[in-house]
Structures are given as structure tokens and as C-alpha cells.
Scaffold this active site. Structure first.
Site, mmCIF file in Angstrom:
data_model
loop_
_atom_site.group_PDB
_atom_site.id
_atom_site.type_symbol
_atom_site.label_atom_id
_atom_site.label_comp_id
_atom_site.label_asym_id
_atom_site.label_seq_id
_atom_site.Cartn_x
_atom_site.Cartn_y
_atom_site.Cartn_z
ATOM 1 N N GLU A 133 0.801 -1.237 0.000
ATOM 2 C CA GLU A 133 0.000 0.000 0.000
ATOM 3 C C GLU A 133 0.828 1.278 0.000
ATOM 4 O OE1 GLU A 133 -3.263 -0.129 2.809
ATOM 5 O OE2 GLU A 133 -4.045 -1.976 1.959
ATOM 6 N N GLU A 244 -5.486 -8.976 0.634
ATOM 7 C CA GLU A 244 -6.264 -8.637 1.823
ATOM 8 C C GLU A 244 -7.693 -8.362 1.443
ATOM 9 O OE1 GLU A 244 -4.963 -5.320 4.231
ATOM 10 O OE2 GLU A 244 -2.879 -5.817 3.824
#
Ligand SMILES: *[C@@H]1O[C@H](CO)[C@@H](O)[C@H](O)[C@H]1NC(C)=O
Ligand SMILES: *[C@@H]1O[C@H](CO)[C@@H](O)[C@H](O)[C@H]1NC(C)=O
Ligand SMILES: *[C@@H]1O[C@H](CO)[C@@H](O)[C@H](O)[C@H]1NC(C)=O
Length: 404
Positions: A133, A244
Site C-alpha cells: 500500500e 487482503e
């Protein structure tokens, strides 16, 4: 004519790679900030493997966020020996959002792990994620939410090359290297260099945080599919892994998404069940509430390690929705590393709590709410989910084979 041997070799590669990696994300610290030790990782991995009613082949894989053991400068994370002892495959994580010096420590830890554990370690590796991220963090939403410093696409591409060079000539050579980010980062053309440098693409997607859209749990499967579809369309056929995703078992309401066991189970059934066994998936998450329960909390077992999940995870009575009918491995997907199952394991674990959800807003908006709660030694927050639609890659390969 070499054609026959090529076909045989390819066929062999695929037949040995038919199961998808199935696991959870593991942070490197507890919610208290204390670093997990080898015994902690072993207990978590073993307990996850023993989950009552686990679908598919069970949860035998672990995605990590960092390769550095908490509390050390650059020792390999103890999740590695724990994985060796428990036969847990690893999606390794290299923390990239804290600058070059921290990256160098991650790389050193990786090299040390290869030297120290050899093939006992490297054969467990499903892949290596260089970063998590980091692109989301430098996007307007990430900046707005005051996430940790991220990394520029050119920096990540350079780090990926450095990791490739570091494992070249070792037993980890050939491990598929990729990057995990939010789908909003993958569809941003300014990040193309990272796609180009990656063997696979990891997606973190959380409809729960997509408050600018109709994100009730009833609509979450559609939002998730949109996010993965948009990513697949943007990455040129590279395998997409789900790194995720998940739905809170408790916590605050975000938009129309209301946390709770019933909704978490609905999300598991509709989003998770079709993925398990079919697409490389690291769910978010096994446990995020030890010792304190974060808000929101995504863990499926609560505060104490137990093989009894908070809700039925068996995928046996999956809600009837058009898209979730196929529970079980659906044939076509291969283990991510179709080409190379042997390599990557994931080690690291930051504590997931984080901004995991973050990038999921389809509009790129990451909910402020998703502020990362935990930071690993170096801040790792991002819980990302990799989505794997290895299916697309598999199809592409089949096309290639037919074209030979
Ligand atoms: C697109 O990516 C670039 C480079 O990562 C970043 O600077 C920019 O803010 C991103 N734009 C959006 C809308 O996320
Ligand atoms: C799904 O719906 C059909 C038709 O309503 C029903 O017959 C079937 O039993 C349902 N399956 C499950 C697993 O609930
Ligand atoms: C995206 O989210 C921002 C922040 O909530 C909002 O202002 C904007 O209108 C949204 N854009 C779209 C296209 O939904």
C-alpha cells in the site's frame, strides 16, 4: 520439433500447481506493540491450520509485511523458522514505506534468511511482495488520511529490481515478485512502472471502507468484484492475487456497512468461499485482537487463540447468490506461481490492523476511518489483500500453449 516437450513441460508445471495458496495476514507485533516471537508465530500458524470447518485445503499460508524481526536491526523475522516448523507457506513482505535505509535492512534480513535456513525456507515461499500500500499512501486519499509515508512508483520499481538481484543465484531465485496495493493504485496510470516490474499484482479491497458508495454487506460482493475486475483490466494479464480482504466482526458502521458476526459471515460466504482453493488469497484476518480489540476488528477468532472461529467458516451453507455458487476450487486457477511454486513464502507480519482497508474505496477514497492502527516496527500498515485471479493468467498461458 520441440513442441511436444514444451507442452509436456507446461502441462507438468500446471498440474503440479493446481491448488491456490490460502491463508491469512500476520502482523509482526501484537496490538500492544510487542514484537511476536517464533513461539507466537508458531502458535498462530498451527491454530490457523486447525481451524474447525476450514474450507478447501485449510489455511496453510501466511502473508507477512516485513522480513525484519521486531526489536532487531535486520535479523530475519522469526515467522520464518515458525513457518518451517509448521509447514506454512509464506508470502514474504518487504517493508518499503520508510525510506532506503529501512529497505536495506529488509533486504539484509532476506539475504540472511536464505543463508541461514536455505531450502527449508525457500521452498515454502509463495512469493515476495515488495511493499504494501505504498502507492495508496502517496495518493490524495492516503495523504488526507495521514497514512505513513509511502513510496513513489519509481522507487518501488527500483526496490523490486534490487530484490531480484539479491535473490538471483540463491535458492530463492525465481520466486515470483510483486507488489501489494489498493485497487485504486493499480488503476492509476501513473503507477505503471510498478505493474511492469511485477510478476504478480496483489490487491487489497475492503468494501466496508467504501463509504462513498452503497456498501451494505448485501452489496459488498459486487463492490469487491468491481475492484478486482478494474485491477485485472489495468494490469495487462498479470496474475492478480487477493492479498487482503475481510469484513469486521465488530466496530463502527462505515457508510452502510455494519460490522457484526452475521455480516462478517455473509461476506466470508459470498466473497471468501468462491476464492478459497481457486485464487491465491490471504484473508484479513485470523487474529487482530490480541491482546486489545481494535475498532474495527476483522479477526475471525477474537482475543484468544482458538481453532473455533467466531462464525461458521465451512462454506457449506453459502448464501445463494449468483456469484458465489462455486465454493471450492474451481478448476481453473493455479497456484499463483504457476511457474514457480517453490519460492516464496511470506514472512513478515505487520500487524494488520491497519489501514488495511484503506484503499478500498472505489473512488479512491479511503475512509478516514481506516486509519491504521498498528505499526510495525517500521510502520507497516497496510494490510493489503492480494487478489488472485490467477485464472486470467492461466487462461493466457493456455492461449499461449495453443498458439505454439
Ligand atoms: C496517481 O499516482 C501518482 C503516483 O503514485 C500519485 O502521485 C497520484 O496522487 C495518484 N493519483 C490519484 C488520484 O490517486
Ligand atoms: C439455493 O436456492 C435454491 C432455490 O431457491 C434452493 O433450492 C437451494 O436449496 C439453495 N441452496 C442453498 C445451498 O441454500
Ligand atoms: C470520491 O470521494 C470523495 C471524498 O468522499 C468525494 O468528494 C467525491 O465526490 C467522490 N467521487 C466520486 C466520483 O464518487
Amino acid at each position: 520439433m520441440h513442441r511436444p516437450s514444451h507442452l509436456v513441460a507446461l502441462a507438468a508445471t500446471f498440474s503440479s500447481a493446481l491448488a491456490a495458496f490460502q491463508g491469512f495476514n500476520y502482523g509482526s507485533t501484537f496490538t500492544s506493540g510487542a514484537a511476536k516471537q517464533q513461539s507466537d508465530f508458531e502458535a498462530e500458524f498451527k491454530t490457523a491450520q486447525g481451524l474447525v470447518g476450514a474450507p478447501g485445503g485449510g489455511f496453510t499460508s501466511a502473508r507477512l509485511y516485513t522480513t525484519v524481526q521486531g526489536g532487531t536491526a535486520n535479523d530475519p523475522i522469526s515467522a520464518i523458522p515458525a513457518a518451517i516448523n509448521t509447514k506454512t507457506s509464506l508470502l514474504l513482505g518487504i517493508w518499503c514505506s520508510a525510506g532506503d535505509a529501512t529497505f536495506a535492512s529488509e533486504l539484509q534480513a532476506l539475504k540472511s534468511a536464505i543463508a541461514k535456513y536455505g531450502t527449508d525456507f525457500t521452498k515454502l515461499v509463495a512469493g515476495i511482495s515488495v511493499g504494501s500500500e505504498d502507492l495508496y499512501r502517496i495518493s490524495p486519499t492516503g495523504l488526507l488520511n495521514k497514512e505513513n509515508p509511502g513510496a513513489q512508483p519509481s522507487t518501488l520499481a527500483r526496490y523490486i529490481k534490487e530484490v531480484r538481484d539479491a535473490i538471483s543465484g540463491t535458492s530463492l531465485a525465481g520466486a515470483p515478485i510483486g507488489h501489494v496495493d489498493t485497487w485504486t493504485a493499480w488503476v492509476n496510470g501513473s503507477n505503471q512502472a510498478v505493474i511492469d516490474a511485477s510478476d504478480w499484482i496483489g490487491v487489497d479491497a475492503y468494501p466496508y471502507f467504501q463509504e462513498t458508495q452503497a456498501n451494505s454487506v448485501a452489496n459488498s460482493k459486487a463492490l469487491f468484484d468491481d475492484a478486482v475486475g478494474a485491477t485485472q483490466a489495468a494490469v495487462g494479464g498479470k496474475p492478480v492475487w487477493i492479498t487482503e480482504t475481510g469484513f469486521p466482526v465488530s466496530g463502527k458502521t462505515v457508510g452502510q456497512a455494519i460490522p457484526g458476526l452475521e455480516n462478517a459471515k455473509t461476506y466470508w460466504d459470498q466473497v471468501g468461499c468462491p476464492l478459497f482453493g481457486a485464487t491465491n488469497t490471504w484473508w484479513y484476518t485470523f487474529q487482530d485482537a490480541a491482546p486489545a480489540t481494535p475498532n474495527p476488528s476483522f479477526g475471525i477468532i477474537g482475543n484468544s487463540l482458538t481453532t473455533t472461529p467466531l462464525f461458521d467458516i465451512s462454506c457449506k451453507k453459502v448464501t445463494n447468490t449468483t456469484s458465489s455458487t462455486s465454493v471450492g476450487p474451481s478448476a481453473s486457477i493455479s497456484k499463483s506461481s504457476a511457474t514457480n511454486p517453490s519460492t516464496t513464502d511470506r514472512v513478515g507480519g505487520g500487524s494488520p490492523g491497519s489501514d488495511a482497508g484503506s484503499g478500498s474505496g472505489s473512488n479512491g477514497t479511503v475512509p478516514t476511518s481506516s486509519t491504521p492502527s498498528t505499526t510495525p516496527a517500521t510502520n507497516f500498515n497496510g494490510a493489503g489483500a492480494i487478489s488472485g485471479s490467477v485464472g486470467a493468467a492461466f487462461a493466457a498461458v493456455m492461449v499461449a500453449i495453443l498458439a505454439l
